[in-house]
Design a protein around this motif. Structure first.
Motif, PDB file in Angstrom:
ATOM      1  N   GLY A  13      -5.884  18.915  10.620  1.00  0.00           N
ATOM      2  CA  GLY A  13      -5.054  19.435   9.540  1.00  0.00           C
ATOM      3  C   GLY A  13      -3.625  19.646  10.014  1.00  0.00           C
ATOM      4  N   ALA A  14      -3.471  20.227  11.205  1.00  0.00           N
ATOM      5  CA  ALA A  14      -2.142  20.442  11.770  1.00  0.00           C
ATOM      6  C   ALA A  14      -1.459  19.111  12.054  1.00  0.00           C
ATOM      7  CB  ALA A  14      -2.253  21.270  13.045  1.00  0.00           C
ATOM      8  N   ARG A  15      -2.185  18.186  12.633  1.00  0.00           N
ATOM      9  CA  ARG A  15      -1.599  16.872  12.947  1.00  0.00           C
ATOM     10  C   ARG A  15      -1.185  16.122  11.691  1.00  0.00           C
ATOM     11  NH1 ARG A  15      -5.552  14.585  17.782  1.00  0.00           N
ATOM     12  NH2 ARG A  15      -4.722  15.954  19.401  1.00  0.00           N
ATOM     13  N   LEU A  16      -2.056  16.129  10.691  1.00  0.00           N
ATOM     14  CA  LEU A  16      -1.748  15.423   9.443  1.00  0.00           C
ATOM     15  C   LEU A  16      -0.567  16.069   8.724  1.00  0.00           C
ATOM     16  CD1 LEU A  16      -2.585  13.209   7.434  1.00  0.00           C
ATOM     17  CD2 LEU A  16      -4.089  14.874   6.376  1.00  0.00           C
ATOM     18  N   THR A  19       2.726  15.410  10.794  1.00  0.00           N
ATOM     19  CA  THR A  19       3.141  14.008  10.732  1.00  0.00           C
ATOM     20  C   THR A  19       3.620  13.633   9.338  1.00  0.00           C
ATOM     21  OG1 THR A  19       1.557  13.506  12.486  1.00  0.00           O
ATOM     22  CG2 THR A  19       2.391  11.651  11.209  1.00  0.00           C
ATOM     23  N   THR A  20       2.942  14.111   8.313  1.00  0.00           N
ATOM     24  CA  THR A  20       3.363  13.843   6.942  1.00  0.00           C
ATOM     25  C   THR A  20       4.728  14.467   6.664  1.00  0.00           C
ATOM     26  OG1 THR A  20       1.065  13.774   6.236  1.00  0.00           O
ATOM     27  CG2 THR A  20       2.713  14.063   4.515  1.00  0.00           C
ATOM     28  N   TRP A  21       4.922  15.696   7.111  1.00  0.00           N
ATOM     29  CA  TRP A  21       6.198  16.378   6.925  1.00  0.00           C
ATOM     30  C   TRP A  21       7.325  15.604   7.603  1.00  0.00           C
ATOM     31  CZ3 TRP A  21       9.156  18.574  10.909  1.00  0.00           C
ATOM     32  CH2 TRP A  21      10.258  19.328  10.492  1.00  0.00           C
ATOM     33  N   LEU A  22       7.124  15.226   8.866  1.00  0.00           N
ATOM     34  CA  LEU A  22       8.163  14.504   9.590  1.00  0.00           C
ATOM     35  C   LEU A  22       8.402  13.129   8.991  1.00  0.00           C
ATOM     36  CD1 LEU A  22      10.140  14.568  11.940  1.00  0.00           C
ATOM     37  CD2 LEU A  22       8.334  13.604  13.357  1.00  0.00           C
ATOM     38  N   GLY A  23       7.337  12.448   8.583  1.00  0.00           N
ATOM     39  CA  GLY A  23       7.488  11.135   7.960  1.00  0.00           C
ATOM     40  C   GLY A  23       8.257  11.206   6.654  1.00  0.00           C
ATOM     41  N   PHE A  24       7.970  12.210   5.833  1.00  0.00           N
ATOM     42  CA  PHE A  24       8.680  12.357   4.563  1.00  0.00           C
ATOM     43  C   PHE A  24      10.170  12.574   4.787  1.00  0.00           C
ATOM     44  CE2 PHE A  24      10.579  15.302   1.500  1.00  0.00           C
ATOM     45  CZ  PHE A  24      10.545  14.509   0.361  1.00  0.00           C
ATOM     46  N   TRP A  25      10.520  13.497   5.676  1.00  0.00           N
ATOM     47  CA  TRP A  25      11.937  13.796   5.865  1.00  0.00           C
ATOM     48  C   TRP A  25      12.662  12.670   6.595  1.00  0.00           C
ATOM     49  CZ3 TRP A  25      14.628  16.691   2.957  1.00  0.00           C
ATOM     50  CH2 TRP A  25      14.026  17.738   2.283  1.00  0.00           C
ATOM     51  N   THR A  26      11.990  11.948   7.468  1.00  0.00           N
ATOM     52  CA  THR A  26      12.623  10.780   8.094  1.00  0.00           C
ATOM     53  C   THR A  26      12.889   9.715   7.042  1.00  0.00           C
ATOM     54  OG1 THR A  26      11.486  11.259  10.169  1.00  0.00           O
ATOM     55  CG2 THR A  26      12.380   9.045   9.902  1.00  0.00           C
ATOM     56  N   TRP A  27      11.899   9.460   6.182  1.00  0.00           N
ATOM     57  CA  TRP A  27      12.089   8.502   5.094  1.00  0.00           C
ATOM     58  C   TRP A  27      13.222   8.948   4.172  1.00  0.00           C
ATOM     59  CZ3 TRP A  27      11.448   9.781  -0.077  1.00  0.00           C
ATOM     60  CH2 TRP A  27      11.617   8.719  -0.964  1.00  0.00           C
ATOM     61  N   PHE A  28      13.281  10.223   3.855  1.00  0.00           N
ATOM     62  CA  PHE A  28      14.307  10.745   2.960  1.00  0.00           C
ATOM     63  C   PHE A  28      15.698  10.533   3.549  1.00  0.00           C
ATOM     64  CE2 PHE A  28      17.009  14.119   1.274  1.00  0.00           C
ATOM     65  CZ  PHE A  28      16.810  13.964  -0.094  1.00  0.00           C
ATOM     66  N   VAL A  29      15.875  10.843   4.817  1.00  0.00           N
ATOM     67  CA  VAL A  29      17.176  10.672   5.464  1.00  0.00           C
ATOM     68  C   VAL A  29      17.572   9.202   5.488  1.00  0.00           C
ATOM     69  CG1 VAL A  29      18.363  10.850   7.688  1.00  0.00           C
ATOM     70  CG2 VAL A  29      17.063  12.784   6.812  1.00  0.00           C
TER      71      VAL A  29
END
Length: 119
Positions: A13-16, A19-29
């Motif tokens: 749960g922590a890993r998902l 990773t989802t949080w970082l992936g979303f904000w990287t995509w957003f930037v």
């Protein structure tokens, strides 16, 4: 490591979530840079540094849950303070920027606390 459902749920749960949080904000930037053009170099370097710091901390949390979880909590508190002062009337920003990383850090720390065999 007994492989209980709680242990697996906390770890993955922590890993998902992280990773989802970082992936979303990287995509957003990246999407903002593509749509609006690159920002001035100091801002571009600052945003790149923040993404790199978050990526390194998340990778550390995958390997060493206690240390990485504490790092994610520090990043989350920093983002909470930043968004609390600048976006205090925008709950979407609060719900998507600091809260997921705080929760991921807490889950990593809980997993370390309850299931670690290291002294």
């Amino acid at each position: 490591m007994d492989g209980s459902a709680l242990e697996i749920g906390l770890r993955w749960g922590a890993r998902l979530l992280g990773t989802t949080w970082l992936g979303f904000w990287t995509w957003f930037v990246v999407a903002v840079i593509v749509a609006e053009g690159p920002p001035p170099p100091p801002i571009f370097m600052a945003v790149g540094g923040i993404v790199l710091l978050c990526s390194a901390t998340l990778a550390l949390a995958w390997a060493r849950e206690g240390l990485g979880g504490a790092g994610l909590m520090l990043i989350g508190v920093g983002l909470l303070l930043l968004t609390g002062f600048t976006f205090h009337r925008q709950p979407f920003v609060l719900a998507t920027l600091p809260l997921p990383v705080l929760l991921a850090g807490a889950l990593f720390l809980l997993h370390r606390w309850f299931f670690s065999t290291a002294p």
